[in-house]
Write a protein that holds these residues in place. Sequence first.
Motif, PDB file in Angstrom:
ATOM      1  N   VAL A   9       0.830  -1.202   0.000  1.00 31.31           N
ATOM      2  CA  VAL A   9       0.000   0.000   0.000  1.00 31.31           C
ATOM      3  C   VAL A   9       0.869   1.258   0.000  1.00 31.31           C
ATOM      4  CG1 VAL A   9      -1.664   1.315   1.360  1.00 31.31           C
ATOM      5  CG2 VAL A   9      -1.975  -1.133   1.069  1.00 31.31           C
ATOM      6  N   ALA A  12       2.034   1.711  -3.451  1.00 31.17           N
ATOM      7  CA  ALA A  12       0.947   2.244  -4.282  1.00 31.17           C
ATOM      8  C   ALA A  12       0.722   3.726  -4.014  1.00 31.17           C
ATOM      9  CB  ALA A  12      -0.335   1.453  -4.028  1.00 31.17           C
ATOM     10  N   ASN A  16       1.158   6.655  -6.667  1.00 32.53           N
ATOM     11  CA  ASN A  16       0.035   7.558  -6.938  1.00 32.53           C
ATOM     12  C   ASN A  16       0.494   9.019  -6.936  1.00 32.53           C
ATOM     13  OD1 ASN A  16      -3.156   6.320  -6.250  1.00 32.53           O
ATOM     14  ND2 ASN A  16      -2.823   8.253  -7.273  1.00 32.53           N
ATOM     15  N   TRP A  42      -7.781   4.419   0.660  1.00 33.72           N
ATOM     16  CA  TRP A  42      -8.327   3.952  -0.623  1.00 33.72           C
ATOM     17  C   TRP A  42      -7.581   2.713  -1.117  1.00 33.72           C
ATOM     18  CZ3 TRP A  42      -6.680   7.138  -5.508  1.00 33.72           C
ATOM     19  CH2 TRP A  42      -7.019   6.429  -6.664  1.00 33.72           C
ATOM     20  N   ARG A  43      -6.265   2.790  -1.156  1.00 27.60           N
ATOM     21  CA  ARG A  43      -5.472   1.669  -1.650  1.00 27.60           C
ATOM     22  C   ARG A  43      -5.497   0.487  -0.684  1.00 27.60           C
ATOM     23  NH1 ARG A  43      -5.302   2.289  -6.950  1.00 27.60           N
ATOM     24  NH2 ARG A  43      -4.262   4.184  -7.642  1.00 27.60           N
ATOM     25  N   GLU A  46      -8.875  -1.296  -1.159  1.00 28.09           N
ATOM     26  CA  GLU A  46      -8.981  -1.850  -2.512  1.00 28.09           C
ATOM     27  C   GLU A  46      -8.104  -3.091  -2.683  1.00 28.09           C
ATOM     28  OE1 GLU A  46      -8.701  -0.297  -7.157  1.00 28.09           O
ATOM     29  OE2 GLU A  46      -7.794   0.876  -5.541  1.00 28.09           O
ATOM     30  N   ILE A  47      -6.833  -2.989  -2.305  1.00 26.54           N
ATOM     31  CA  ILE A  47      -5.910  -4.108  -2.498  1.00 26.54           C
ATOM     32  C   ILE A  47      -6.231  -5.259  -1.554  1.00 26.54           C
ATOM     33  CG2 ILE A  47      -3.481  -4.793  -2.379  1.00 26.54           C
ATOM     34  CD1 ILE A  47      -2.758  -1.942  -3.218  1.00 26.54           C
ATOM     35  N   CYS A 122      -5.606  -3.258  -8.610  1.00 26.91           N
ATOM     36  CA  CYS A 122      -6.099  -1.927  -8.258  1.00 26.91           C
ATOM     37  C   CYS A 122      -6.041  -1.035  -9.497  1.00 26.91           C
ATOM     38  CB  CYS A 122      -5.268  -1.314  -7.118  1.00 26.91           C
ATOM     39  SG  CYS A 122      -3.535  -1.061  -7.525  1.00 26.91           S
TER      40      CYS A 122
END
Length: 272
Positions: A9, A12, A16, A42-43, A46-47, A122
Motif C-alpha cells: 500500500v 501504491a 500515486n 483507498w489503496r 482496494e488491495i 487496483c
Amino acid sequence: MVLSLLSIVYGALRCNILAIKIKYDEYDVKVKPLAYVCIFLWRSFEIATRVIVLVLFTSVLKAWVVIVVLINFFSFFLYPWILFWCSGSPFPENIEKALSRVGTTIVLCFLTLLYAGINMFCWSAVQLKINNPDLISKSQNWYRLLVYYMLRFIENAFLLLMWYLYKTDIYMYVCAPLLILQLLIGYCTAILFMLVFYQFFHPCKKLFSSSVSEGFQEWLKCVCCDCRQQKSRESVGKTDLRSTGDRDETPSSSKISSMPSQILNTDELCSA
C-alpha cells in the motif's frame, strides 16, 4: 501478511503521488496530509479486499482461477493496443533514439505488462496511452474510472458467490454471508475514499474539466431522463392499446345503419 500489505500500500501511495507529479509536471504540485490519508485508505481497502477475494476463490476452485487471471491480464494488456490501433496513429518512434523499431516494441510490451499487472489488483494511477509521445494520458477520464470499478465490483461479487456455493468444510466456523458482506462493503469503502480524494484533496482538482459531483449529477440526470422516456413510451403504448380496444368493442356506424335498412327490405318483401 500485515507488513506485506502495508509495504504494498505504501508503494501504491508513492506511485500515486509520483503519477500525479508526472501528469501535471508543468504545475507546482503540493499534496496535503489529508490527501495522503485518503490515498492510503483507498489503496488499503482496494488491495486487501481484492487479494482476499482471489484467495477465497482459489481455495475452492483452483483450476478456474487461472482462467480468471488470464482474462483479467489479457484484457488490460490488449486494451492500450486496441485503442492505439483504433486511433490510426503512427507507431511511436521517439521513445528512445538509441532503440530500433523492435526495441521500441519490446519496451512498449513490457510497459503494457506492468500496466496489466497493476490493474489486476487496483486502479492504475497512470493510464497508458501508446499514441501519446509521453505514453500516458494526461486527461482525467471519469467514464473509464466508473466502468472499471463497476466491473471490478461485479467480478468480486461473482467470485464470492462462487466461493459461497462451492465452499468446503474448512469454512465451517466462518459466517460466509457476513464475510461476503464485509468484503463488498470494504470495496465500496475504497471507492468512497477515492471519490473523496478526487473531489476534495486532489492537488490539481481545479484543472479538471468536471468534478466528481458534477459527473455524478450528469449521470443521475441521464438515468432520470431515460426513466422518464421509458415511462412516457409505456404510457403512450397503454393509451394506444386502450384506443384500439375501444375501437374493437364499439360497433361501426356502417353496421348499425345497414341493419335497419336490411330489416325494412325484408318487411317490404313480406308485404309484397
